[in-house]
Motif scaffolding. Sequence first.
Motif, short mmCIF file in Angstrom:
data_model
loop_
_atom_site.label_atom_id
_atom_site.label_comp_id
_atom_site.label_asym_id
_atom_site.label_seq_id
_atom_site.Cartn_x
_atom_site.Cartn_y
_atom_site.Cartn_z
N GLU A 1 0.81 -1.22 0.00
CA GLU A 1 0.00 0.00 0.00
C GLU A 1 0.85 1.28 0.00
O GLU A 1 0.60 2.17 -0.82
CB GLU A 1 -0.97 -0.06 1.19
CG GLU A 1 -2.11 0.93 1.13
CD GLU A 1 -1.72 2.22 1.80
OE1 GLU A 1 -2.05 3.28 1.25
OE2 GLU A 1 -1.06 2.17 2.87
N PRO A 2 1.89 1.39 0.87
CA PRO A 2 2.69 2.63 0.84
C PRO A 2 3.39 2.84 -0.50
O PRO A 2 3.47 3.96 -0.99
CB PRO A 2 3.72 2.41 1.96
CG PRO A 2 3.16 1.36 2.83
CD PRO A 2 2.34 0.48 1.95
N GLY B 1 1.37 6.97 -6.66
CA GLY B 1 0.12 7.60 -7.08
C GLY B 1 -0.92 6.61 -7.57
O GLY B 1 -1.73 6.92 -8.44
N ILE B 2 -0.86 5.39 -7.04
CA ILE B 2 -1.81 4.37 -7.46
C ILE B 2 -2.75 4.04 -6.30
O ILE B 2 -2.30 3.87 -5.17
CB ILE B 2 -1.06 3.08 -7.88
CG1 ILE B 2 -0.14 3.37 -9.07
CG2 ILE B 2 -2.02 1.95 -8.20
CD1 ILE B 2 0.84 2.25 -9.36
N GLY C 1 0.48 -1.48 -14.79
CA GLY C 1 -0.93 -1.12 -14.81
C GLY C 1 -1.12 0.38 -14.87
O GLY C 1 -0.20 1.13 -15.21
N GLY C 2 -2.32 0.82 -14.51
CA GLY C 2 -2.63 2.24 -14.56
C GLY C 2 -2.52 2.87 -13.18
O GLY C 2 -1.53 2.64 -12.47
N ASP C 3 -3.56 3.63 -12.79
CA ASP C 3 -3.48 4.33 -11.51
C ASP C 3 -4.46 3.73 -10.50
O ASP C 3 -4.82 4.33 -9.51
CB ASP C 3 -3.77 5.82 -11.69
CG ASP C 3 -5.13 6.07 -12.30
OD1 ASP C 3 -5.86 5.09 -12.56
OD2 ASP C 3 -5.47 7.25 -12.52
#
Lengths: 228, 452
Positions: free
Chosen positions: B322-323, B329-330, B363-365
Amino acid sequence: MSGRILVIEDDDRLAQYVVQGLTEANFTVDRAANGRDGLFLATDSEFDVIILDRMLPKMDGMQVMKAVRAAGVATPILVLSALGATDDRVEGLTAGADDYLSKPFSFAELLARVQVLQRRNSPAGQVQQAVLRCADLELDRLSRQVRRGERKIAVQPREFRLLEYLMLHQGEVVTRTMLLEAVWDYHFDPGTNVIDVHISRLRRKIDDGEARPLLHTVRGAGYRLSDD
Amino acid sequence: MRRLLTSTVAGLVLAIFLVQLASTGAALYLLRVQMASIIHEGRAREVLDVRDDLLASYYDGGGSELREYISARRGSIDDPTIFVALLGVGGTPLLNNLVTPPRAVPTGTPGRVLAQQHSGQAPAEALAIRTDLPDGSRLVVGTATESEQHFVIAFAEAIGLTIALTVAVALAAALALGYVISRRTHAIAETAEALAQGDFAARVPREDVGDGFDHLRRQMNLMAERIDLLVGELRGVAGSLAHDLRSPVARLSASIDTAATHVADESAAAEALQLARQDADALEAMLTTALELSRLESATIADRRSPTDLGAVCADIVELYEPLAEHAGIALDCKSVPMMVLADRELVSRALSNLIDNAIKYGGDRIDVTCRSDPAGAVVTVSDNGPGIPREDRSRAVERFARLDNARTRPGAGLGLAMVAAVARLHGGSLDLSGRVDGQPGLVAVLRLPLR
């Protein structure tokens, strides 16, 4: 820090690298190139830590360890292995090893682990204490509260365990792998800089706005929590 | 049921049953026709014999002799089933043992007529022949075909019984055949399944009977033998290569570390050594993964599965990343429910970590991790909104050292998904890559594990 280390390793270059590094770190180092000599040395004299290769000529590392333990020697043993799978780690630890490191390893990782093992063997430090302290940083293991001076710091459960581990080993270098194993109980490398981000998050909480930072990065090795 | 009816074996069973039924029916029909004609011929011969006897007496002694012969019921007309009528010129019965003599009796060969032999009985079918005598009278000889009727009834009863028996036996035989075929093909299919799941020691039990199934079994086992050999060689090469390369890499890292302690911290040499060290680390990580992968795929690692809460495993790994995700920025989200599976926590964590690491890198955000159960077992999905992997490349993406045309081709990325797939297989589960349900671009990795 000083102490006596026995290195039982058959690969000359690797042994030389380990012996040289440990000597530079002010340890007195003995080396055995096969299992039989290693067992003889281990039972004959006093060492602070034994570094034992898993695969050795003449006598297998696991056999050496069992014989050493059978002889009543409780010296912490760190097992080195090129096999590098969780199987061997579990086998090594159940056979009486205190720590396990798979090849290839960085010297910093080995040194950090040797120091932790050496200290584990010395009279208990803060291990049993309810409140851990480092300068004005305080961690209460019962109420699970963290304070820096008068400032109360809110930490998540995992951050609490991370800080607790760092405080128990304050002054020592702890590597990313050691943190992953002790705080998260994972024995694989999750890659990238997963741990670094956890540390920098924790660092923001305890060091931001303080005159003296406590959580230091040790380049090429890991982290150290200390008051200097 | 519908599937059962359209299955090959069911079709075969039905076909065999119908063919057996048809052939038995045809045989019975032919037998009946044959027997009926034999009986008919016998009757006709009997009629002709009686007629010939009567004619002989007529030519011997004329009409009176014939009448006497008939009245006395001599010779073959002693038979009660035989009837004889002598008709005068206008058709008036001169001598008759019938209530109603048959009309329109054929000449030449005996034909079917209706005759009432006893009063109070309905006219019955009979076989009769008419002979015109030189004195103008007509001689009718016939026989009741009652026994023929009996035969028809008895035959119908016999046929009913036979058909019932045939149906039962044919059905049993067809089902037994279907069962045998099913069992044999299933045995072969089970072996193929075991091979597909990585058990290359699986073989079909041998039965030296020399039929088509035996041939199939032999070829199947030969194929398995060959696969076993090739896979074993490949694994041996991959595994020992990775193993043997680790020691030189360890020494390389050691030398770099030693060199690094002897150069000034900010010099160009230190920077070069730092880069060399990073590459050595990357090489080591790949070798470690390759070694672990070959151990996983050959299933030679110890079985350390224990009842594990898969939901908690997901939550822990998401918490670990998570951090990092936030830093990049995801948005990394986890929706999981407690679910007990029989799993090696370390391996499943590692597999999940690979999937999340991939999603962060390519992947994306937004990354969503879910853990739920469906009737087939536990399902963990990791979905991102990045560019995804084209449908045609997805199955290749989970092969080791797969090289895809898009961005997922950085060094070291070739083993991650293969590792996840190997972990899934080891747990009796699977890894599938798919697109997003909502049709947006992105990749959904679906890890399935059997529930406890």
